[in-house]
Design a protein around this motif. Structure first.
Motif, PDB file in Angstrom:
ATOM      1  N   THR A 224     -20.835  26.094  16.500  1.00 26.57           N
ATOM      2  CA  THR A 224     -20.738  25.291  15.280  1.00 26.57           C
ATOM      3  C   THR A 224     -19.340  24.705  15.144  1.00 26.57           C
ATOM      4  OG1 THR A 224     -22.444  26.588  14.165  1.00 26.57           O
ATOM      5  CG2 THR A 224     -20.925  25.351  12.760  1.00 26.57           C
TER       6      THR A 224
ATOM      7  N   ASP B 159     -18.383  20.665  15.159  1.00 27.46           N
ATOM      8  CA  ASP B 159     -17.906  20.049  13.911  1.00 27.46           C
ATOM      9  C   ASP B 159     -16.456  20.466  13.651  1.00 27.46           C
ATOM     10  OD1 ASP B 159     -17.575  18.823  11.484  1.00 27.46           O
ATOM     11  OD2 ASP B 159     -19.237  19.855  10.490  1.00 27.46           O
TER      12      ASP B 159
ATOM     13  N   ASP C 152     -14.245  19.229  11.944  1.00 27.07           N
ATOM     14  CA  ASP C 152     -13.760  18.989  10.583  1.00 27.07           C
ATOM     15  C   ASP C 152     -14.293  19.999   9.576  1.00 27.07           C
ATOM     16  OD1 ASP C 152     -12.250  16.788  11.385  1.00 27.07           O
ATOM     17  OD2 ASP C 152     -13.985  15.450  11.212  1.00 27.07           O
ATOM     18  N   ASP C 153     -15.149  20.918  10.015  1.00 29.18           N
ATOM     19  CA  ASP C 153     -15.673  21.967   9.138  1.00 29.18           C
ATOM     20  C   ASP C 153     -14.647  23.104   9.102  1.00 29.18           C
ATOM     21  OD1 ASP C 153     -16.942  24.193   7.987  1.00 29.18           O
ATOM     22  OD2 ASP C 153     -18.892  23.682   8.858  1.00 29.18           O
TER      23      ASP C 153
ATOM     24  N   ASP D 136     -14.313  25.816   7.251  1.00 28.91           N
ATOM     25  CA  ASP D 136     -14.823  27.190   7.238  1.00 28.91           C
ATOM     26  C   ASP D 136     -15.315  27.622   8.618  1.00 28.91           C
ATOM     27  OD1 ASP D 136     -14.215  27.688   4.543  1.00 28.91           O
ATOM     28  OD2 ASP D 136     -16.095  26.763   3.881  1.00 28.91           O
ATOM     29  N   ALA D 137     -15.940  26.706   9.343  1.00 26.61           N
ATOM     30  CA  ALA D 137     -16.395  27.023  10.705  1.00 26.61           C
ATOM     31  C   ALA D 137     -15.204  27.287  11.614  1.00 26.61           C
ATOM     32  CB  ALA D 137     -17.242  25.876  11.260  1.00 26.61           C
TER      33      ALA D 137
ATOM     34  N   ASP E 183      -7.586  21.960   1.798  1.00 27.74           N
ATOM     35  CA  ASP E 183      -8.065  22.427   3.106  1.00 27.74           C
ATOM     36  C   ASP E 183      -6.901  22.849   3.986  1.00 27.74           C
ATOM     37  OD1 ASP E 183     -10.762  22.063   2.576  1.00 27.74           O
ATOM     38  OD2 ASP E 183     -10.868  20.104   3.540  1.00 27.74           O
TER      39      ASP E 183
END
Length: 85
Positions: A9, A13, A15-16, A18-19, A51
């Protein structure tokens, strides 16, 4: 969390936030702390605002766990400072 799925994951992604944090935690627990630090410094470079601060705080927490005597921490701290300024 399934480590392989979490890493996939994060790879799919970037830009995620949390991932990326979860992937870094998995890397640290897998003995790949230097890779985790590089991952999070890269996220700091790409993000702003809340972020960026969230990732910075998480990374500093990982530094604290490893301890200041860890050479990977010293290198990552320099990279983090460069990313922030």
């Amino acid at each position: 969390a399934d480590p392989q799925a979490a890493l996939a994951t994060a790879a799919s992604d970037p830009d995620d936030v949390d991932a990326q944090l979860l992937a870094a935690d998995i890397e640290v627990l897998s003995g790949l702390a230097e890779q985790a630090y590089q991952r999070l410094v890269s996220v700091v470079r790409r993000t702003t605002g809340e972020d960026r601060e969230k990732v910075r705080q998480h990374l500093v927490g990982l530094f604290t766990i490893a301890g200041p005597e860890d050479p990977a921490v010293a290198s990552a701290r320099r990279a983090l400072a460069s990313a922030l300024f």
